[in-house]
Design a protein around this motif. Sequence first.
Motif, PDB file in Angstrom:
ATOM      1  N   ILE A 145     -19.470  43.042  10.522  1.00  0.00           N
ATOM      2  CA  ILE A 145     -20.381  42.892   9.749  1.00  0.00           C
ATOM      3  C   ILE A 145     -21.200  43.564   9.080  1.00  0.00           C
ATOM      4  CG2 ILE A 145     -21.633  40.575   8.639  1.00  0.00           C
ATOM      5  CD1 ILE A 145     -19.142  39.120  10.108  1.00  0.00           C
ATOM      6  N   ASP A 146     -22.004  43.874   8.071  1.00  0.00           N
ATOM      7  CA  ASP A 146     -23.559  44.581   7.389  1.00  0.00           C
ATOM      8  C   ASP A 146     -24.074  43.871   6.981  1.00  0.00           C
ATOM      9  OD1 ASP A 146     -25.654  46.060   8.451  1.00  0.00           O
ATOM     10  OD2 ASP A 146     -24.435  48.972   7.996  1.00  0.00           O
ATOM     11  N   ARG A 147     -25.592  44.351   6.958  1.00  0.00           N
ATOM     12  CA  ARG A 147     -26.138  43.595   5.347  1.00  0.00           C
ATOM     13  C   ARG A 147     -25.750  44.918   4.034  1.00  0.00           C
ATOM     14  NH1 ARG A 147     -32.323  44.611   7.912  1.00  0.00           N
ATOM     15  NH2 ARG A 147     -32.514  44.690   6.060  1.00  0.00           N
ATOM     16  N   SER A 148     -25.878  44.950   2.922  1.00  0.00           N
ATOM     17  CA  SER A 148     -25.742  45.921   2.345  1.00  0.00           C
ATOM     18  C   SER A 148     -26.678  46.556   1.354  1.00  0.00           C
ATOM     19  CB  SER A 148     -24.579  44.896   1.116  1.00  0.00           C
ATOM     20  OG  SER A 148     -25.689  43.686   0.574  1.00  0.00           O
ATOM     21  N   VAL A 149     -26.356  47.212   0.446  1.00  0.00           N
ATOM     22  CA  VAL A 149     -27.379  48.862  -0.367  1.00  0.00           C
ATOM     23  C   VAL A 149     -26.895  48.574  -1.590  1.00  0.00           C
ATOM     24  CG1 VAL A 149     -28.861  49.193   2.282  1.00  0.00           C
ATOM     25  CG2 VAL A 149     -26.630  50.288   1.755  1.00  0.00           C
ATOM     26  N   MET A 150     -27.583  49.061  -2.743  1.00  0.00           N
ATOM     27  CA  MET A 150     -27.380  49.955  -3.338  1.00  0.00           C
ATOM     28  C   MET A 150     -27.770  50.708  -4.080  1.00  0.00           C
ATOM     29  SD  MET A 150     -24.774  47.599  -5.798  1.00  0.00           S
ATOM     30  CE  MET A 150     -25.904  48.517  -6.894  1.00  0.00           C
ATOM     31  N   HIS A 151     -26.759  51.658  -4.274  1.00  0.00           N
ATOM     32  CA  HIS A 151     -27.238  53.354  -4.020  1.00  0.00           C
ATOM     33  C   HIS A 151     -26.742  53.635  -5.930  1.00  0.00           C
ATOM     34  CE1 HIS A 151     -26.226  57.368  -4.241  1.00  0.00           C
ATOM     35  NE2 HIS A 151     -27.599  57.493  -3.070  1.00  0.00           N
ATOM     36  N   VAL A 152     -28.215  54.363  -5.898  1.00  0.00           N
ATOM     37  CA  VAL A 152     -28.050  54.450  -7.416  1.00  0.00           C
ATOM     38  C   VAL A 152     -28.842  55.856  -7.521  1.00  0.00           C
ATOM     39  CG1 VAL A 152     -29.732  54.363  -9.406  1.00  0.00           C
ATOM     40  CG2 VAL A 152     -29.582  52.662  -7.643  1.00  0.00           C
ATOM     41  N   ASP A 153     -27.751  56.803  -8.612  1.00  0.00           N
ATOM     42  CA  ASP A 153     -27.668  58.085  -8.394  1.00  0.00           C
ATOM     43  C   ASP A 153     -27.700  58.685  -9.425  1.00  0.00           C
ATOM     44  OD1 ASP A 153     -28.008  60.661  -8.048  1.00  0.00           O
ATOM     45  OD2 ASP A 153     -25.840  60.789  -6.304  1.00  0.00           O
ATOM     46  N   ILE A 154     -27.565  60.194 -10.266  1.00  0.00           N
ATOM     47  CA  ILE A 154     -27.137  60.172 -11.749  1.00  0.00           C
ATOM     48  C   ILE A 154     -26.160  61.373 -12.286  1.00  0.00           C
ATOM     49  CG2 ILE A 154     -29.797  59.604 -12.980  1.00  0.00           C
ATOM     50  CD1 ILE A 154     -30.585  62.724 -12.213  1.00  0.00           C
ATOM     51  N   ALA A 155     -25.312  61.833 -12.842  1.00  0.00           N
ATOM     52  CA  ALA A 155     -24.680  63.108 -12.854  1.00  0.00           C
ATOM     53  C   ALA A 155     -24.860  63.481 -13.806  1.00  0.00           C
ATOM     54  CB  ALA A 155     -23.330  62.530 -12.262  1.00  0.00           C
ATOM     55  N   GLY A 156     -24.679  64.827 -14.460  1.00  0.00           N
ATOM     56  CA  GLY A 156     -24.772  65.491 -15.606  1.00  0.00           C
ATOM     57  C   GLY A 156     -23.000  65.067 -16.054  1.00  0.00           C
ATOM     58  N   PRO A 157     -22.644  65.673 -17.426  1.00  0.00           N
ATOM     59  CA  PRO A 157     -21.202  65.662 -18.061  1.00  0.00           C
ATOM     60  C   PRO A 157     -20.817  65.482 -16.781  1.00  0.00           C
ATOM     61  CG  PRO A 157     -22.582  66.846 -18.817  1.00  0.00           C
ATOM     62  CD  PRO A 157     -23.460  66.877 -17.731  1.00  0.00           C
ATOM     63  N   ILE A 158     -19.231  64.190 -16.450  1.00  0.00           N
ATOM     64  CA  ILE A 158     -18.734  64.465 -15.934  1.00  0.00           C
ATOM     65  C   ILE A 158     -17.237  64.844 -16.976  1.00  0.00           C
ATOM     66  CG2 ILE A 158     -16.726  62.654 -14.234  1.00  0.00           C
ATOM     67  CD1 ILE A 158     -19.404  61.210 -14.057  1.00  0.00           C
ATOM     68  N   VAL A 159     -16.216  65.593 -15.854  1.00  0.00           N
ATOM     69  CA  VAL A 159     -14.739  66.116 -16.356  1.00  0.00           C
ATOM     70  C   VAL A 159     -14.067  65.027 -16.391  1.00  0.00           C
ATOM     71  CG1 VAL A 159     -13.298  67.215 -16.850  1.00  0.00           C
ATOM     72  CG2 VAL A 159     -15.134  68.356 -15.848  1.00  0.00           C
ATOM     73  N   GLU A 160     -13.234  64.707 -17.755  1.00  0.00           N
ATOM     74  CA  GLU A 160     -11.845  63.995 -17.947  1.00  0.00           C
ATOM     75  C   GLU A 160     -11.500  64.311 -19.034  1.00  0.00           C
ATOM     76  OE1 GLU A 160     -13.217  60.067 -19.674  1.00  0.00           O
ATOM     77  OE2 GLU A 160     -15.614  60.638 -19.614  1.00  0.00           O
ATOM     78  N   PRO A 161      -9.653  63.814 -18.298  1.00  0.00           N
ATOM     79  CA  PRO A 161      -8.982  63.393 -17.126  1.00  0.00           C
ATOM     80  C   PRO A 161      -9.091  63.621 -16.141  1.00  0.00           C
ATOM     81  CG  PRO A 161      -7.315  63.466 -18.413  1.00  0.00           C
ATOM     82  CD  PRO A 161      -8.922  64.303 -19.106  1.00  0.00           C
ATOM     83  N   GLN A 162      -9.628  63.261 -15.163  1.00  0.00           N
ATOM     84  CA  GLN A 162      -8.996  63.991 -13.452  1.00  0.00           C
ATOM     85  C   GLN A 162      -8.557  62.450 -12.345  1.00  0.00           C
ATOM     86  OE1 GLN A 162     -12.459  65.121 -10.807  1.00  0.00           O
ATOM     87  NE2 GLN A 162     -13.897  64.727 -13.266  1.00  0.00           N
ATOM     88  N   PRO A 163      -8.147  63.324 -11.241  1.00  0.00           N
ATOM     89  CA  PRO A 163      -7.371  61.886 -10.693  1.00  0.00           C
ATOM     90  C   PRO A 163      -8.754  61.008 -10.432  1.00  0.00           C
ATOM     91  CG  PRO A 163      -6.694  64.258 -10.342  1.00  0.00           C
ATOM     92  CD  PRO A 163      -7.404  64.061 -10.870  1.00  0.00           C
ATOM     93  N   SER A 164     -10.122  61.612 -10.499  1.00  0.00           N
ATOM     94  CA  SER A 164     -10.494  60.869  -9.213  1.00  0.00           C
ATOM     95  C   SER A 164     -11.758  60.200 -10.184  1.00  0.00           C
ATOM     96  CB  SER A 164     -11.477  61.425  -8.280  1.00  0.00           C
ATOM     97  OG  SER A 164     -12.745  62.594  -9.299  1.00  0.00           O
ATOM     98  N   VAL A 165     -10.970  60.243 -11.398  1.00  0.00           N
ATOM     99  CA  VAL A 165     -11.712  58.788 -12.020  1.00  0.00           C
ATOM    100  C   VAL A 165     -11.246  58.764 -13.732  1.00  0.00           C
ATOM    101  CG1 VAL A 165     -13.726  60.165 -14.744  1.00  0.00           C
ATOM    102  CG2 VAL A 165     -14.398  61.892 -12.253  1.00  0.00           C
ATOM    103  N   THR A 166     -11.738  57.164 -13.358  1.00  0.00           N
ATOM    104  CA  THR A 166     -11.129  56.321 -14.467  1.00  0.00           C
ATOM    105  C   THR A 166     -11.901  55.922 -15.536  1.00  0.00           C
ATOM    106  OG1 THR A 166     -10.125  55.269 -12.611  1.00  0.00           O
ATOM    107  CG2 THR A 166      -9.843  54.332 -14.703  1.00  0.00           C
ATOM    108  N   SER A 167     -11.811  56.433 -16.834  1.00  0.00           N
ATOM    109  CA  SER A 167     -12.556  55.970 -18.060  1.00  0.00           C
ATOM    110  C   SER A 167     -11.991  54.561 -18.945  1.00  0.00           C
ATOM    111  CB  SER A 167     -12.525  56.921 -18.862  1.00  0.00           C
ATOM    112  OG  SER A 167     -11.458  56.952 -20.038  1.00  0.00           O
ATOM    113  N   VAL A 168     -13.045  53.818 -19.521  1.00  0.00           N
ATOM    114  CA  VAL A 168     -13.015  52.362 -19.753  1.00  0.00           C
ATOM    115  C   VAL A 168     -14.052  52.326 -20.896  1.00  0.00           C
ATOM    116  CG1 VAL A 168     -12.404  49.908 -19.289  1.00  0.00           C
ATOM    117  CG2 VAL A 168     -11.572  51.371 -16.942  1.00  0.00           C
ATOM    118  N   ASP A 169     -13.203  52.154 -22.183  1.00  0.00           N
ATOM    119  CA  ASP A 169     -13.970  51.345 -23.234  1.00  0.00           C
ATOM    120  C   ASP A 169     -13.991  49.811 -23.020  1.00  0.00           C
ATOM    121  OD1 ASP A 169     -14.303  54.326 -24.249  1.00  0.00           O
ATOM    122  OD2 ASP A 169     -12.539  53.829 -24.943  1.00  0.00           O
TER     123      ASP A 169
END
Length: 233
Positions: free
Chosen positions: A125-149
């Motif tokens: 058991i541990d305390r939790s944190v939120m991580h916030v980051d930014i990214a430029g254009p992300i290539v879709e589709p690819q196995p590690s990326v799932t897009s949802v509208d």
Amino acid sequence: MPAVRKGGIIRVFKWIAYGVLALVLAVVLGTIVPRPLLPKTATAAAATAAGERILILSGPIHTDIAIPLNDETRAMFAFAGEAGVSLDHPEARWLIFGWGGRSFYLETPTWSELKPMPVFRALTIDRSVMHVDIAGPIVEPQPSVTSVDLDRVDFDRLMTFISESFARNGAAAVPVEGFSYGYADRFFEAEGTFNALFGCNTWTARALREAGLRTGLWNPLPSTLGLSLRLHN
């Protein structure tokens, strides 16, 4: 080897086998049994309202949610910019959120820096944190990326869920000082307790359910979460 000792070892191995079988069964059922059981019914207003596209970013053990970085999301998460997240970077297109165990998340930016204590805390058991980051254009589709509208209502619910995952001091989110993976990201104190059974991927699944999607009943791994999304949506 005495018969009593041999019988005891056999019983231990049997119980280990039963435990592994129970875990595998739980993972399988947690993937194929949908949550919620029934799909939502779309309203006419939701169907015609302009929505947003989100991304689920999957690694070997962790998932993040990426939402479009625009004037609206910059305003809602302005506290991240004030803490040092580069929301106004000219090449930034996505705002990325992840929830996880405090010790493992903060102290393991790369696998080469893996240490015993963060692993122990992640498995207990541990305390939790939120991580916030930014990214430029992300290539879709690819196995590690799932897009949802998402429609407008569901996107607003997702943003509310993410915002409410940050721990607050009064109305202010609380940055974790001295920790980041790079120049553009920051960590914040989070709501909830982390453990291996209900960790980062179950948080992602909860967020997606708030956004009107169906996940599996229990998705502790990125692979099972991704499969459940394909099965139930």
